[in-house]
Design an enzyme around this catalytic site. Sequence first.
Site: not given
Length: 266
Positions: A72, A118, A211, A213-214
Amino acid sequence: MKLLILALLVAGAYACGKPTNPPSVSRVVGGEDVKANSWPWQASLQYLSGSSYYHTCGGTLIASQWVLTAAHCIGSRTYRVYLGKHSLNAANEQGSVAIAPAKIIVHEQWDSYRIRNDIALIKLQTPVQFSDTISPACLPPSGQVLPNNYPCYVTGWGRLWTGGPLADNLQQALLPVVDHATCTKPDWWGDLVTTQMVCAGGDGQLASCNGDSGGPLNCQRADGTWDVDGIVSFGSSLGCNYPKKPSVFTRVASYIDWINKVMTSN
């Protein structure tokens, strides 16, 4: 031959999951600035806007030319990956490097509607040289499921609180694992969470935030090395620290075959 031997010595000196400057971790709940370069696999995924780059997501270095992040996080923007960073606002930090992607591979079954698969891999244009500030995390064993309350740490430059500013210095926070049976209770996440995800936190005090995320969920093995067991995927729309809504991560152990296939075929 001399160069090959030197390369092997350098790689051996920086084994996965073993920071030269180990993190200062405790069982205290609460976000805090990390010790500089103690999570040397942490990456900042940044996008170009005008003439400047801006942080959008985290990532995890897992090999000299590969960074793991969330599907995402990826769009049609121009990206770069910054490694060896501690302060986002500091220019030219010693030991840091920004590298453009050569390829970005998003999981072919990524489902943004149901938030499934994801996960994405970024191949860097050039391999990064491992050092005291940049080295890879280990991947967990395929299929591994950590027990309830296992202590893990989320790291990132995400917002310091719901609607708040992005962190300047890299942050770490203790997020104990929440087992699948608990996380899928109707008043928790219900059937939105699958066995290919891992939940952590959810006590209403701390969670990942926009922020982050990932970025990685870092979990330590018995031998002291660190795995990237999760990729920050989603949280509650009601706020970053909402009770019974732990942070949800892509379970990396469910995707080891996919990761190996992508890395060997690209």
